[in-house]
Design a protein around this motif. Structure first.
Motif, mmCIF file in Angstrom:
data_model
loop_
_atom_site.group_PDB
_atom_site.id
_atom_site.type_symbol
_atom_site.label_atom_id
_atom_site.label_comp_id
_atom_site.label_asym_id
_atom_site.label_seq_id
_atom_site.Cartn_x
_atom_site.Cartn_y
_atom_site.Cartn_z
ATOM 1 N N ALA A 59 0.839 -1.205 0.000
ATOM 2 C CA ALA A 59 0.000 0.000 0.000
ATOM 3 C C ALA A 59 0.868 1.247 0.000
ATOM 4 O O ALA A 59 0.598 2.213 -0.725
ATOM 5 C CB ALA A 59 -0.935 -0.008 1.203
ATOM 6 N N THR A 60 1.929 1.240 0.773
ATOM 7 C CA THR A 60 2.850 2.379 0.800
ATOM 8 C C THR A 60 3.538 2.542 -0.542
ATOM 9 O O THR A 60 3.669 3.656 -1.063
ATOM 10 C CB THR A 60 3.906 2.176 1.908
ATOM 11 O OG1 THR A 60 3.231 1.981 3.150
ATOM 12 C CG2 THR A 60 4.827 3.367 2.007
ATOM 13 N N LEU A 61 3.966 1.432 -1.127
ATOM 14 C CA LEU A 61 4.642 1.462 -2.427
ATOM 15 C C LEU A 61 3.727 1.986 -3.529
ATOM 16 O O LEU A 61 4.154 2.759 -4.392
ATOM 17 C CB LEU A 61 5.146 0.061 -2.777
ATOM 18 C CG LEU A 61 5.919 -0.083 -4.081
ATOM 19 C CD1 LEU A 61 7.274 0.611 -3.947
ATOM 20 C CD2 LEU A 61 6.108 -1.541 -4.420
ATOM 21 N N LEU A 62 2.459 1.598 -3.498
ATOM 22 C CA LEU A 62 1.502 2.043 -4.505
ATOM 23 C C LEU A 62 0.905 3.416 -4.212
ATOM 24 O O LEU A 62 0.160 3.958 -5.025
ATOM 25 C CB LEU A 62 0.367 1.017 -4.649
ATOM 26 C CG LEU A 62 0.753 -0.358 -5.176
ATOM 27 C CD1 LEU A 62 -0.447 -1.292 -5.149
ATOM 28 C CD2 LEU A 62 1.313 -0.250 -6.581
ATOM 29 N N GLY A 63 1.215 3.964 -3.063
ATOM 30 C CA GLY A 63 0.689 5.276 -2.690
ATOM 31 C C GLY A 63 -0.758 5.224 -2.232
ATOM 32 O O GLY A 63 -1.477 6.213 -2.335
ATOM 33 N N LEU A 64 -1.183 4.066 -1.733
ATOM 34 C CA LEU A 64 -2.548 3.916 -1.241
ATOM 35 C C LEU A 64 -2.582 4.197 0.247
ATOM 36 O O LEU A 64 -1.617 3.952 0.975
ATOM 37 C CB LEU A 64 -3.062 2.506 -1.522
ATOM 38 C CG LEU A 64 -3.102 2.110 -2.996
ATOM 39 C CD1 LEU A 64 -3.460 0.648 -3.129
ATOM 40 C CD2 LEU A 64 -4.081 2.973 -3.759
ATOM 41 N N GLU A 65 -3.709 4.721 0.697
ATOM 42 C CA GLU A 65 -3.824 5.120 2.087
ATOM 43 C C GLU A 65 -4.005 3.933 3.038
ATOM 44 O O GLU A 65 -3.454 3.910 4.126
ATOM 45 C CB GLU A 65 -5.003 6.087 2.224
ATOM 46 C CG GLU A 65 -5.096 6.765 3.556
ATOM 47 C CD GLU A 65 -6.197 7.802 3.556
ATOM 48 O OE1 GLU A 65 -6.718 8.061 4.654
ATOM 49 O OE2 GLU A 65 -6.531 8.332 2.488
ATOM 50 N N TRP A 66 -4.774 2.941 2.593
ATOM 51 C CA TRP A 66 -5.094 1.812 3.461
ATOM 52 C C TRP A 66 -4.611 0.494 2.886
ATOM 53 O O TRP A 66 -4.531 0.302 1.680
ATOM 54 C CB TRP A 66 -6.600 1.715 3.687
ATOM 55 C CG TRP A 66 -7.174 2.883 4.423
ATOM 56 C CD1 TRP A 66 -6.750 3.406 5.597
ATOM 57 C CD2 TRP A 66 -8.281 3.673 4.001
ATOM 58 N NE1 TRP A 66 -7.524 4.459 5.945
ATOM 59 C CE2 TRP A 66 -8.476 4.651 4.989
ATOM 60 C CE3 TRP A 66 -9.124 3.640 2.902
ATOM 61 C CZ2 TRP A 66 -9.482 5.591 4.907
ATOM 62 C CZ3 TRP A 66 -10.128 4.569 2.819
ATOM 63 C CH2 TRP A 66 -10.302 5.534 3.811
ATOM 64 N N LYS A 67 -4.331 -0.416 3.803
ATOM 65 C CA LYS A 67 -3.920 -1.767 3.415
ATOM 66 C C LYS A 67 -5.043 -2.480 2.670
ATOM 67 O O LYS A 67 -4.798 -3.247 1.739
ATOM 68 C CB LYS A 67 -3.524 -2.535 4.678
ATOM 69 C CG LYS A 67 -3.134 -3.979 4.435
ATOM 70 C CD LYS A 67 -2.580 -4.624 5.684
ATOM 71 C CE LYS A 67 -3.681 -5.194 6.529
ATOM 72 N NZ LYS A 67 -3.175 -6.071 7.604
#
Length: 116
Positions: A59-67
């Motif tokens: 999620a961090t790598l894709l720039g998403l806020e939530w898992k």
């Protein structure tokens, strides 16, 4: 590491995917593509069961806020691949069935000619 019942079930289902893919290929009933797909899905489930924090990193790598969004993205991509494979497989089986019906019709007409 936070190991829960969901992780255990995921590990078990992943192992069943691997075993089923191996069994189908070993029996010669399916193509190698099914084994590769079973290997991919089964190994993925087992990996996520052993490393449950993987989706937080993804999620961090894709720039998403939530898992949860990372899980949805990955699961939708996997489902897309599986559905595409199954649609392709159904089309091939439909073609084989059509050819088989043609051959049976030809054989039936030849048998009728021989009986006359």
């Amino acid at each position: 590491m936070d190991f829960t019942l969901v992780n255990l079930l995921s590990l078990l289902v992943g192992a069943l995917f691997l075993a089923n893919g191996y069994y189908l290929v070993k029996e010669g009933r399916e193509a190698l593509a099914l084994f590769v797909m079973s290997l991919f899905v089964g190994a993925g489930l087992m990996f996520v069961a052993v490393y449950p924090n993987f989706f937080e990193m993804l999620a961090t790598l894709l720039g998403l806020e939530w898992k949860a969004r990372a899980i949805l993205v990955v699961s939708n991509l996997v489902l897309f691949v599986i559905i595409t494979y199954l649609i392709n497989r159904i089309g091939k089986l439909y073609d084989r069935l059509s050819r088989l019906n043609e051959e049976v019709s030809l054989l039936k007409s030849e048998l009728e000619e021989l009986d006359e």
